[in-house]
Write a protein that holds these residues in place. Sequence first.
Motif, PDB file in Angstrom:
ATOM      1  N   GLU A   1      69.719  49.679  53.604  1.00 13.16           N
ATOM      2  CA  GLU A   1      70.992  49.197  53.058  1.00 13.16           C
ATOM      3  C   GLU A   1      71.991  49.089  54.207  1.00 13.16           C
ATOM      4  OE1 GLU A   1      72.350  51.530  49.743  1.00 13.16           O
ATOM      5  OE2 GLU A   1      70.327  51.778  48.947  1.00 13.16           O
ATOM      6  N   PRO A   2      71.993  47.978  54.924  1.00 12.61           N
ATOM      7  CA  PRO A   2      72.826  47.855  56.125  1.00 12.61           C
ATOM      8  C   PRO A   2      74.300  48.114  55.889  1.00 12.61           C
ATOM      9  CG  PRO A   2      71.273  46.028  55.977  1.00 12.61           C
ATOM     10  CD  PRO A   2      71.175  46.763  54.681  1.00 12.61           C
ATOM     11  N   ASP A   3      74.775  47.900  54.668  1.00 17.93           N
ATOM     12  CA  ASP A   3      76.193  48.129  54.389  1.00 17.93           C
ATOM     13  C   ASP A   3      76.591  49.589  54.524  1.00 17.93           C
ATOM     14  OD1 ASP A   3      76.448  45.448  53.920  1.00 17.93           O
ATOM     15  OD2 ASP A   3      76.511  45.605  51.729  1.00 17.93           O
ATOM     16  N   THR A   4      75.611  50.498  54.482  1.00 20.38           N
ATOM     17  CA  THR A   4      75.939  51.919  54.629  1.00 20.38           C
ATOM     18  C   THR A   4      76.104  52.339  56.083  1.00 20.38           C
ATOM     19  OG1 THR A   4      73.611  52.681  54.766  1.00 20.38           O
ATOM     20  CG2 THR A   4      74.568  52.411  52.548  1.00 20.38           C
ATOM     21  N   LEU A   5      75.688  51.500  57.018  1.00 18.57           N
ATOM     22  CA  LEU A   5      75.585  51.938  58.401  1.00 18.57           C
ATOM     23  C   LEU A   5      76.894  51.901  59.191  1.00 18.57           C
ATOM     24  CD1 LEU A   5      72.103  50.417  59.281  1.00 18.57           C
ATOM     25  CD2 LEU A   5      72.654  52.693  58.409  1.00 18.57           C
ATOM     26  N   PRO A   6      77.779  50.910  59.007  1.00 16.76           N
ATOM     27  CA  PRO A   6      79.014  50.932  59.799  1.00 16.76           C
ATOM     28  C   PRO A   6      79.818  52.214  59.637  1.00 16.76           C
ATOM     29  CG  PRO A   6      78.706  48.779  58.810  1.00 16.76           C
ATOM     30  CD  PRO A   6      77.653  49.665  58.221  1.00 16.76           C
ATOM     31  N   ALA A   7      80.003  52.669  58.411  1.00 14.14           N
ATOM     32  CA  ALA A   7      80.756  53.906  58.197  1.00 14.14           C
ATOM     33  C   ALA A   7      80.002  55.110  58.726  1.00 14.14           C
ATOM     34  CB  ALA A   7      81.061  54.082  56.706  1.00 14.14           C
ATOM     35  N   ALA A   8      78.663  55.074  58.628  1.00 16.22           N
ATOM     36  CA  ALA A   8      77.865  56.213  59.080  1.00 16.22           C
ATOM     37  C   ALA A   8      77.955  56.403  60.588  1.00 16.22           C
ATOM     38  CB  ALA A   8      76.412  56.015  58.661  1.00 16.22           C
TER      39      ALA A   8
ATOM     40  N   ARG B   1      65.688  48.034  63.600  1.00 16.65           N
ATOM     41  CA  ARG B   1      66.550  46.970  64.120  1.00 16.65           C
ATOM     42  C   ARG B   1      67.913  46.971  63.435  1.00 16.65           C
ATOM     43  NH1 ARG B   1      62.441  41.758  64.973  1.00 16.65           N
ATOM     44  NH2 ARG B   1      61.420  42.601  66.853  1.00 16.65           N
ATOM     45  N   ARG B   2      67.925  47.215  62.141  1.00 18.86           N
ATOM     46  CA  ARG B   2      69.214  47.284  61.442  1.00 18.86           C
ATOM     47  C   ARG B   2      70.052  48.450  61.965  1.00 18.86           C
ATOM     48  NH1 ARG B   2      66.085  45.060  56.949  1.00 18.86           N
ATOM     49  NH2 ARG B   2      65.197  47.115  56.458  1.00 18.86           N
ATOM     50  N   ALA B   3      69.412  49.575  62.218  1.00 17.69           N
ATOM     51  CA  ALA B   3      70.142  50.720  62.749  1.00 17.69           C
ATOM     52  C   ALA B   3      70.660  50.443  64.155  1.00 17.69           C
ATOM     53  CB  ALA B   3      69.250  51.954  62.750  1.00 17.69           C
ATOM     54  N   ILE B   4      69.850  49.808  64.981  1.00 17.88           N
ATOM     55  CA  ILE B   4      70.263  49.488  66.349  1.00 17.88           C
ATOM     56  C   ILE B   4      71.421  48.499  66.337  1.00 17.88           C
ATOM     57  CG2 ILE B   4      69.515  48.347  68.480  1.00 17.88           C
ATOM     58  CD1 ILE B   4      66.666  49.571  67.808  1.00 17.88           C
ATOM     59  N   ASP B   5      71.338  47.477  65.505  1.00 17.14           N
ATOM     60  CA  ASP B   5      72.434  46.514  65.402  1.00 17.14           C
ATOM     61  C   ASP B   5      73.730  47.196  64.975  1.00 17.14           C
ATOM     62  OD1 ASP B   5      70.693  44.499  66.112  1.00 17.14           O
ATOM     63  OD2 ASP B   5      70.407  43.761  64.065  1.00 17.14           O
ATOM     64  N   ALA B   6      73.624  48.138  64.042  1.00 14.99           N
ATOM     65  CA  ALA B   6      74.816  48.856  63.585  1.00 14.99           C
ATOM     66  C   ALA B   6      75.376  49.741  64.691  1.00 14.99           C
ATOM     67  CB  ALA B   6      74.479  49.699  62.354  1.00 14.99           C
ATOM     68  N   ALA B   7      74.494  50.320  65.510  1.00 13.80           N
ATOM     69  CA  ALA B   7      74.953  51.131  66.628  1.00 13.80           C
ATOM     70  C   ALA B   7      75.697  50.282  67.655  1.00 13.80           C
ATOM     71  CB  ALA B   7      73.761  51.834  67.290  1.00 13.80           C
ATOM     72  N   VAL B   8      75.199  49.085  67.905  1.00 12.18           N
ATOM     73  CA  VAL B   8      75.892  48.159  68.801  1.00 12.18           C
ATOM     74  C   VAL B   8      77.283  47.856  68.264  1.00 12.18           C
ATOM     75  CG1 VAL B   8      75.897  45.826  69.744  1.00 12.18           C
ATOM     76  CG2 VAL B   8      73.771  47.137  69.703  1.00 12.18           C
ATOM     77  N   ALA B   9      77.355  47.509  66.991  1.00 13.82           N
ATOM     78  CA  ALA B   9      78.636  47.156  66.371  1.00 13.82           C
ATOM     79  C   ALA B   9      79.609  48.325  66.386  1.00 13.82           C
ATOM     80  CB  ALA B   9      78.404  46.680  64.941  1.00 13.82           C
TER      81      ALA B   9
ATOM     82  N   ALA C   1      61.308  47.890  72.626  1.00 13.67           N
ATOM     83  CA  ALA C   1      61.656  46.616  73.251  1.00 13.67           C
ATOM     84  C   ALA C   1      62.987  46.098  72.733  1.00 13.67           C
ATOM     85  CB  ALA C   1      60.548  45.595  73.002  1.00 13.67           C
ATOM     86  N   TYR C   2      63.174  46.166  71.426  1.00 13.90           N
ATOM     87  CA  TYR C   2      64.431  45.676  70.831  1.00 13.90           C
ATOM     88  C   TYR C   2      65.609  46.523  71.297  1.00 13.90           C
ATOM     89  CZ  TYR C   2      67.518  43.701  67.248  1.00 13.90           C
ATOM     90  OH  TYR C   2      68.548  43.064  66.595  1.00 13.90           O
ATOM     91  N   LEU C   3      65.420  47.825  71.335  1.00 14.19           N
ATOM     92  CA  LEU C   3      66.493  48.720  71.736  1.00 14.19           C
ATOM     93  C   LEU C   3      66.897  48.491  73.185  1.00 14.19           C
ATOM     94  CD1 LEU C   3      68.367  51.111  71.227  1.00 14.19           C
ATOM     95  CD2 LEU C   3      66.409  52.648  71.584  1.00 14.19           C
ATOM     96  N   CYS C   4      65.916  48.317  74.058  1.00 15.15           N
ATOM     97  CA  CYS C   4      66.221  48.106  75.481  1.00 15.15           C
ATOM     98  C   CYS C   4      67.049  46.855  75.713  1.00 15.15           C
ATOM     99  CB  CYS C   4      64.926  48.012  76.284  1.00 15.15           C
ATOM    100  SG  CYS C   4      64.101  49.582  76.545  1.00 15.15           S
ATOM    101  N   GLU C   5      66.876  45.857  74.856  1.00 16.20           N
ATOM    102  CA  GLU C   5      67.635  44.618  74.981  1.00 16.20           C
ATOM    103  C   GLU C   5      69.081  44.772  74.529  1.00 16.20           C
ATOM    104  OE1 GLU C   5      65.554  41.904  72.538  1.00 16.20           O
ATOM    105  OE2 GLU C   5      63.845  41.653  73.899  1.00 16.20           O
ATOM    106  N   ARG C   6      69.353  45.793  73.743  1.00 14.85           N
ATOM    107  CA  ARG C   6      70.636  45.861  73.047  1.00 14.85           C
ATOM    108  C   ARG C   6      71.578  46.947  73.548  1.00 14.85           C
ATOM    109  NH1 ARG C   6      72.501  42.305  69.921  1.00 14.85           N
ATOM    110  NH2 ARG C   6      72.733  43.384  67.948  1.00 14.85           N
ATOM    111  N   LEU C   7      71.034  48.081  74.008  1.00  9.73           N
ATOM    112  CA  LEU C   7      71.885  49.235  74.312  1.00  9.73           C
ATOM    113  C   LEU C   7      71.274  50.091  75.420  1.00  9.73           C
ATOM    114  CD1 LEU C   7      72.806  50.641  70.767  1.00  9.73           C
ATOM    115  CD2 LEU C   7      74.451  50.006  72.528  1.00  9.73           C
ATOM    116  N   PRO C   8      72.126  50.831  76.157  1.00 15.39           N
ATOM    117  CA  PRO C   8      71.583  51.881  77.014  1.00 15.39           C
ATOM    118  C   PRO C   8      70.798  52.864  76.152  1.00 15.39           C
ATOM    119  CG  PRO C   8      73.891  51.469  77.537  1.00 15.39           C
ATOM    120  CD  PRO C   8      73.607  50.717  76.270  1.00 15.39           C
TER     121      PRO C   8
END
Length: 285
Positions: free
Chosen positions: A57-64, A87-95, A125-132
Amino acid sequence: MSIVVTAASGQLGRLTVEALLARGVPAAGIIATSRDVTTIKDFADRGVDVRRADFAEPDTLPAAFAGADRLLLISTTTPSERVANHRRAIDAAVAAGVQLVAFTSMLRADTSTTILARTHHATEAYLCERLPSVMLRNGWYLENYTAQLPQVLQSGVLAGAAGPGRISAATRADYADAAAVVLTTDGHAGTTYELGGDHAFTLTELAAAISAASGKRIEYTDLPVDAFARLLTGVGVPAALADVLADADRAMSRDELYTDSGDLRRLIGRPTTTPAEAIAAALQV
């Protein structure tokens, strides 16, 4: 500094929160997340910031993840859903502006032939592309075996499909301590740690260790991979999980869950828990 621990209601997540507290991280500086926050109410009672996060549920991740500096992404349990959830968690961490993500991957994820490794390496692989990031490539858990002790002692048999393969297993507490070190100290970004116990063993040797600790003769029975999967389903393990576990034993027979890196010992600053110690502790429960 604010540190997120995902899956804090799980066994590894709980131990990591405890390890962070033991290292002096203020409770208010820890964000413990779970799909069901009632399962981690005890952390909230101790001052930990408890938040709901459901990777499906990606909508829960920004506040988390809001306000977090570092995040421990604990691998989710269902292989077929794992990469999409991560990937959804990583994207939310980036945001959210997270500065470092530590991911609990799998030993030798880049070269292992297991079903489990493929999903872990795709996440890496996905994480390395997005964040330290830091890769915590955890080996097998000793608890995968000590949890079987009642059945093993009753039957006198430890079954598997690992042949003479060596296994570098450690306790969840060892891996949790390593995660806490990485989350609270600097200089880990871009590093891949191959984590495993100091005392590698074959399942024949593990059966002998159980015999010595319990006083009951335990024999290791080595099975073909398919037969081991059928045995697991026969005792109630879901078929998909049985296939994953049998496949892991197949990889063990090729030493794919063995490492002599010493990374875990160096991170935690002490020897890892031995199989004999883990067995003795489990027998006392």
